[in-house]
Design a protein around this motif. Structure first.
Motif, PDB file in Angstrom:
ATOM      1  N   ASN A   1      16.741   1.945 -17.725  1.00 35.45           N
ATOM      2  CA  ASN A   1      16.006   2.548 -16.602  1.00 35.45           C
ATOM      3  C   ASN A   1      14.478   2.457 -16.783  1.00 35.45           C
ATOM      4  OD1 ASN A   1      16.227   4.338 -18.754  1.00 35.45           O
ATOM      5  ND2 ASN A   1      16.241   6.160 -17.474  1.00 35.45           N
ATOM      6  N   ARG A   2      14.028   1.725 -17.799  1.00 38.46           N
ATOM      7  CA  ARG A   2      12.583   1.554 -17.972  1.00 38.46           C
ATOM      8  C   ARG A   2      12.066   0.262 -17.356  1.00 38.46           C
ATOM      9  NH1 ARG A   2       9.955   5.239 -19.979  1.00 38.46           N
ATOM     10  NH2 ARG A   2      10.826   6.779 -21.392  1.00 38.46           N
ATOM     11  N   THR A   3      12.959  -0.520 -16.774  1.00 41.90           N
ATOM     12  CA  THR A   3      12.539  -1.802 -16.204  1.00 41.90           C
ATOM     13  C   THR A   3      12.667  -1.754 -14.678  1.00 41.90           C
ATOM     14  OG1 THR A   3      12.680  -4.166 -16.698  1.00 41.90           O
ATOM     15  CG2 THR A   3      14.740  -3.070 -16.140  1.00 41.90           C
ATOM     16  N   PRO A   4      11.831  -2.508 -13.948  1.00 42.99           N
ATOM     17  CA  PRO A   4      11.871  -2.457 -12.479  1.00 42.99           C
ATOM     18  C   PRO A   4      13.202  -2.947 -11.905  1.00 42.99           C
ATOM     19  CG  PRO A   4       9.833  -3.486 -13.254  1.00 42.99           C
ATOM     20  CD  PRO A   4      10.731  -3.359 -14.446  1.00 42.99           C
ATOM     21  N   PRO A   5      13.507  -2.575 -10.647  1.00 43.33           N
ATOM     22  CA  PRO A   5      14.781  -2.934 -10.012  1.00 43.33           C
ATOM     23  C   PRO A   5      15.088  -4.427 -10.031  1.00 43.33           C
ATOM     24  CG  PRO A   5      13.642  -1.300  -8.695  1.00 43.33           C
ATOM     25  CD  PRO A   5      12.700  -1.684  -9.792  1.00 43.33           C
ATOM     26  N   LYS A   6      14.064  -5.284  -9.916  1.00 43.13           N
ATOM     27  CA  LYS A   6      14.299  -6.730  -9.887  1.00 43.13           C
ATOM     28  C   LYS A   6      14.965  -7.202 -11.187  1.00 43.13           C
ATOM     29  CE  LYS A   6      12.003 -11.127  -8.881  1.00 43.13           C
ATOM     30  NZ  LYS A   6      10.724 -11.806  -8.590  1.00 43.13           N
ATOM     31  N   THR A   7      14.497  -6.670 -12.312  1.00 44.47           N
ATOM     32  CA  THR A   7      15.076  -7.067 -13.598  1.00 44.47           C
ATOM     33  C   THR A   7      16.429  -6.398 -13.801  1.00 44.47           C
ATOM     34  OG1 THR A   7      12.838  -7.314 -14.466  1.00 44.47           O
ATOM     35  CG2 THR A   7      14.616  -7.261 -16.070  1.00 44.47           C
ATOM     36  N   GLN A   8      16.553  -5.134 -13.353  1.00 44.07           N
ATOM     37  CA  GLN A   8      17.869  -4.469 -13.411  1.00 44.07           C
ATOM     38  C   GLN A   8      18.897  -5.298 -12.634  1.00 44.07           C
ATOM     39  OE1 GLN A   8      17.433  -0.513 -11.864  1.00 44.07           O
ATOM     40  NE2 GLN A   8      16.140   0.198 -13.527  1.00 44.07           N
ATOM     41  N   ALA A   9      18.473  -5.792 -11.456  1.00 39.78           N
ATOM     42  CA  ALA A   9      19.382  -6.551 -10.595  1.00 39.78           C
ATOM     43  C   ALA A   9      19.801  -7.880 -11.222  1.00 39.78           C
ATOM     44  CB  ALA A   9      18.733  -6.804  -9.240  1.00 39.78           C
ATOM     45  N   SER A  10      18.964  -8.411 -12.135  1.00 36.84           N
ATOM     46  CA  SER A  10      19.320  -9.694 -12.763  1.00 36.84           C
ATOM     47  C   SER A  10      20.590  -9.556 -13.604  1.00 36.84           C
ATOM     48  CB  SER A  10      18.164 -10.195 -13.637  1.00 36.84           C
ATOM     49  OG  SER A  10      17.994  -9.355 -14.777  1.00 36.84           O
ATOM     50  N   LEU A  11      20.900  -8.330 -13.993  1.00 38.14           N
ATOM     51  CA  LEU A  11      22.117  -8.096 -14.762  1.00 38.14           C
ATOM     52  C   LEU A  11      23.354  -7.997 -13.867  1.00 38.14           C
ATOM     53  CD1 LEU A  11      21.456  -5.473 -17.601  1.00 38.14           C
ATOM     54  CD2 LEU A  11      22.285  -7.797 -17.855  1.00 38.14           C
ATOM     55  N   LEU A  12      23.137  -7.715 -12.568  1.00 35.44           N
ATOM     56  CA  LEU A  12      24.270  -7.465 -11.675  1.00 35.44           C
ATOM     57  C   LEU A  12      25.240  -8.638 -11.620  1.00 35.44           C
ATOM     58  CD1 LEU A  12      23.025  -5.495  -8.544  1.00 35.44           C
ATOM     59  CD2 LEU A  12      24.752  -4.817 -10.188  1.00 35.44           C
ATOM     60  N   GLU A  13      24.708  -9.854 -11.427  1.00 30.55           N
ATOM     61  CA  GLU A  13      25.583 -11.028 -11.347  1.00 30.55           C
ATOM     62  C   GLU A  13      26.323 -11.220 -12.666  1.00 30.55           C
ATOM     63  OE1 GLU A  13      25.568 -15.842 -10.432  1.00 30.55           O
ATOM     64  OE2 GLU A  13      23.737 -14.871 -11.118  1.00 30.55           O
ATOM     65  N   ALA A  14      25.609 -11.036 -13.777  1.00 32.61           N
ATOM     66  CA  ALA A  14      26.234 -11.198 -15.092  1.00 32.61           C
ATOM     67  C   ALA A  14      27.375 -10.196 -15.272  1.00 32.61           C
ATOM     68  CB  ALA A  14      25.190 -11.021 -16.196  1.00 32.61           C
ATOM     69  N   MET A  15      27.147  -8.940 -14.853  1.00 27.43           N
ATOM     70  CA  MET A  15      28.152  -7.897 -15.028  1.00 27.43           C
ATOM     71  C   MET A  15      29.357  -8.108 -14.115  1.00 27.43           C
ATOM     72  SD  MET A  15      25.540  -4.681 -15.334  1.00 27.43           S
ATOM     73  CE  MET A  15      26.747  -3.375 -15.322  1.00 27.43           C
ATOM     74  N   GLU A  16      29.092  -8.511 -12.865  1.00 28.19           N
ATOM     75  CA  GLU A  16      30.163  -8.604 -11.874  1.00 28.19           C
ATOM     76  C   GLU A  16      30.879  -9.951 -11.919  1.00 28.19           C
ATOM     77  OE1 GLU A  16      32.450  -6.642  -9.040  1.00 28.19           O
ATOM     78  OE2 GLU A  16      30.855  -5.897 -10.332  1.00 28.19           O
ATOM     79  N   GLU A  17      30.111 -11.037 -11.971  1.00 30.04           N
ATOM     80  CA  GLU A  17      30.699 -12.380 -11.891  1.00 30.04           C
ATOM     81  C   GLU A  17      30.884 -13.041 -13.252  1.00 30.04           C
ATOM     82  OE1 GLU A  17      31.638 -13.321  -8.969  1.00 30.04           O
ATOM     83  OE2 GLU A  17      30.627 -11.709  -7.873  1.00 30.04           O
ATOM     84  N   ARG A  18      30.315 -12.434 -14.294  1.00 27.97           N
ATOM     85  CA  ARG A  18      30.371 -12.999 -15.650  1.00 27.97           C
ATOM     86  C   ARG A  18      29.816 -14.416 -15.706  1.00 27.97           C
ATOM     87  NH1 ARG A  18      33.184  -9.526 -18.883  1.00 27.97           N
ATOM     88  NH2 ARG A  18      33.826  -7.745 -17.651  1.00 27.97           N
ATOM     89  N   GLN A  19      28.738 -14.592 -14.965  1.00 27.40           N
ATOM     90  CA  GLN A  19      28.015 -15.864 -14.977  1.00 27.40           C
ATOM     91  C   GLN A  19      26.555 -15.588 -14.625  1.00 27.40           C
ATOM     92  OE1 GLN A  19      29.902 -18.153 -11.835  1.00 27.40           O
ATOM     93  NE2 GLN A  19      28.431 -17.418 -10.322  1.00 27.40           N
ATOM     94  N   VAL A  20      25.721 -16.584 -14.898  1.00 23.72           N
ATOM     95  CA  VAL A  20      24.295 -16.509 -14.559  1.00 23.72           C
ATOM     96  C   VAL A  20      23.967 -17.763 -13.758  1.00 23.72           C
ATOM     97  CG1 VAL A  20      21.975 -16.733 -15.535  1.00 23.72           C
ATOM     98  CG2 VAL A  20      23.558 -15.076 -16.501  1.00 23.72           C
ATOM     99  N   THR A  21      23.313 -17.589 -12.615  1.00 20.74           N
ATOM    100  CA  THR A  21      22.920 -18.732 -11.795  1.00 20.74           C
ATOM    101  C   THR A  21      21.414 -18.943 -11.919  1.00 20.74           C
ATOM    102  OG1 THR A  21      24.700 -18.266 -10.237  1.00 20.74           O
ATOM    103  CG2 THR A  21      22.954 -19.729  -9.481  1.00 20.74           C
ATOM    104  N   VAL A  22      21.040 -20.087 -12.450  1.00 19.71           N
ATOM    105  CA  VAL A  22      19.629 -20.455 -12.575  1.00 19.71           C
ATOM    106  C   VAL A  22      19.436 -21.809 -11.910  1.00 19.71           C
ATOM    107  CG1 VAL A  22      17.739 -20.975 -14.164  1.00 19.71           C
ATOM    108  CG2 VAL A  22      19.343 -19.152 -14.726  1.00 19.71           C
ATOM    109  N   ASP A  23      18.490 -21.878 -10.964  1.00 21.16           N
ATOM    110  CA  ASP A  23      18.206 -23.100 -10.212  1.00 21.16           C
ATOM    111  C   ASP A  23      19.470 -23.628  -9.501  1.00 21.16           C
ATOM    112  OD1 ASP A  23      16.286 -24.979  -9.339  1.00 21.16           O
ATOM    113  OD2 ASP A  23      17.008 -26.451 -10.789  1.00 21.16           O
ATOM    114  N   GLY A  24      20.269 -22.680  -8.990  1.00 22.01           N
ATOM    115  CA  GLY A  24      21.456 -23.049  -8.214  1.00 22.01           C
ATOM    116  C   GLY A  24      22.663 -23.444  -9.028  1.00 22.01           C
ATOM    117  N   THR A  25      22.542 -23.457 -10.346  1.00 21.15           N
ATOM    118  CA  THR A  25      23.676 -23.858 -11.197  1.00 21.15           C
ATOM    119  C   THR A  25      24.279 -22.638 -11.882  1.00 21.15           C
ATOM    120  OG1 THR A  25      22.570 -25.960 -11.656  1.00 21.15           O
ATOM    121  CG2 THR A  25      24.407 -25.347 -13.106  1.00 21.15           C
ATOM    122  N   PRO A  26      25.558 -22.313 -11.593  1.00 19.27           N
ATOM    123  CA  PRO A  26      26.199 -21.185 -12.274  1.00 19.27           C
ATOM    124  C   PRO A  26      26.574 -21.551 -13.710  1.00 19.27           C
ATOM    125  CG  PRO A  26      27.725 -22.177 -10.704  1.00 19.27           C
ATOM    126  CD  PRO A  26      26.437 -22.940 -10.598  1.00 19.27           C
TER     127      PRO A  26
END
Length: 321
Positions: free
Chosen positions: A114-139
């Motif tokens: 909770n010490r980081t802004p929402p944008k960085t918190q949200a970067s974890l959402l895809e990882a937590m839910e989809e178990r993947q990271v999409t960078v430059d359109g590539t999962p």
């Protein structure tokens, strides 16, 4: 190497508690919660004041399970790419290559999330839910098993960004890590006096007692744990009661109901049964539901807590026979 049976996997996971106790004193409920989350492929929010061994707990779990772990200290200037990774230009090949971030591990410790802004918190959402990271359109898939153990301080809110409901709902469990009892605290000091160092788990004698294969066998067994229609109805009634409670402005969603079904199943299997009882549901109701509800301001002013309201619901709802 032979595939572990359900019974041998259970024995290995039960041994975790004893092994982690070599480094962490008196936090059995938190250890059990982390194991339940791994069995359910979920994530955990650990809440406790600084200095109650939240970081040590996660590191000890990873060591006892022989899994990879990385730690990210969340700060106001942390960028999403600092967590997920980014494309880096290689001057020799004149091409961009992907540099994986710390999220590419088995157990990610997100310290003070909770010490980081929402944008960085949200970067974890895809990882937590989809178990993947999409960078430059590539999962890019994350390793398996994958668990996010996020910590937050319950008393210091200056300079923090409270987690939005959508992200809180992605955590399977919210575990409170309390201050130790007097006898446990004496035990902690005694260990330190004898030379224990939380930075050197090997010197504490902590060894791997289970692994990814045990987890896979355990997950398959948990999926076969029977849930009767009466138990399913009981879980729904608990969640519906939170939506109708005058103390809550936000009740538990259907996602919360399925989470309680999963955690009760895992707990039933861990305790040696192939079916879920009402007591299993009650045992996991608080950690599974407490972060999915929201108190009304007037209830908060009267000193009501989410735990007390959920406990009252459990006490008054008819229990299936």
């Amino acid at each position: 190497m032979s595939t572990p049976t359900a019974d041998s996997a259970r024995a290995s996971l039960e041994a975790l508690r004893t092994e982690i106790a070599k480094a962490v004193v008196g936090q059995d409920p938190a250890v059990t919660g982390l194991v339940v989350a791994l069995l359910c492929r979920g994530h955990v929010l650990l809440e406790g004041v600084p200095g109650v061994a939240k970081t040590l707990l996660v590191r000890s779990l990873a060591a006892a399970l022989d899994l990879g772990t990385k730690r990210v200290q969340f700060t106001p200037d942390l960028m999403p790419s600092d967590v997920t990774g980014s494309l880096v230009y290689d001057a020799r090949t004149a091409e961009f290559s992907f540099q994986p971030g710390p999220v590419f591990t088995n157990i990610l410790l997100a310290d003070e999330i909770n010490r980081t802004p929402p944008k960085t918190q949200a970067s974890l959402l895809e990882a937590m839910e989809e178990r993947q990271v999409t960078v430059d359109g590539t999962p890019r898939p994350l390793p398996e098993p994958f668990l996010v153990a996020a910590t937050q301080n319950p008393v210091e809110y200056e300079g923090t960004y409270p987690l939005p409901e959508a992200q809180l709902d992605r955590f399977l469990l919210k575990l409170t890590v309390p201050l130790p009892a007097r006898q446990d605290e004496i035990g902690i000091l005694t260990r330190h006096a004898e030379g224990f160092s939380p930075r050197d788990l090997e010197s504490a004698g902590l060894r791997p007692v289970a692994g990814a294969a045990d987890l896979e066998a355990a997950r398959a067994a948990v999926a076969k744990t029977a849930v009767s229609p009466d138990i399913a109805a009981y879980i729904v009634d608990i969640c519906r009661a939170t939506r109708e409670s005058p103390s809550f402005s936000l009740g538990v969603s259907p996602r919360g109901a399925t989470a309680l079904l999963s955690t009760a199943r895992a707990w039933a299997w861990l305790t040696g049964r192939d079916y879920v009882t009402p007591d299993d549901v009650k045992a996991l109701a608080l950690p599974t539901l407490r972060h999915r509800v929201q108190l009304r301001p007037e209830a908060e002013m009267e000193g009501v807590t989410t735990d007390s309201v959920i406990s009252a619901i459990l006490a008054h709802l008819p229990v299936p026979r």
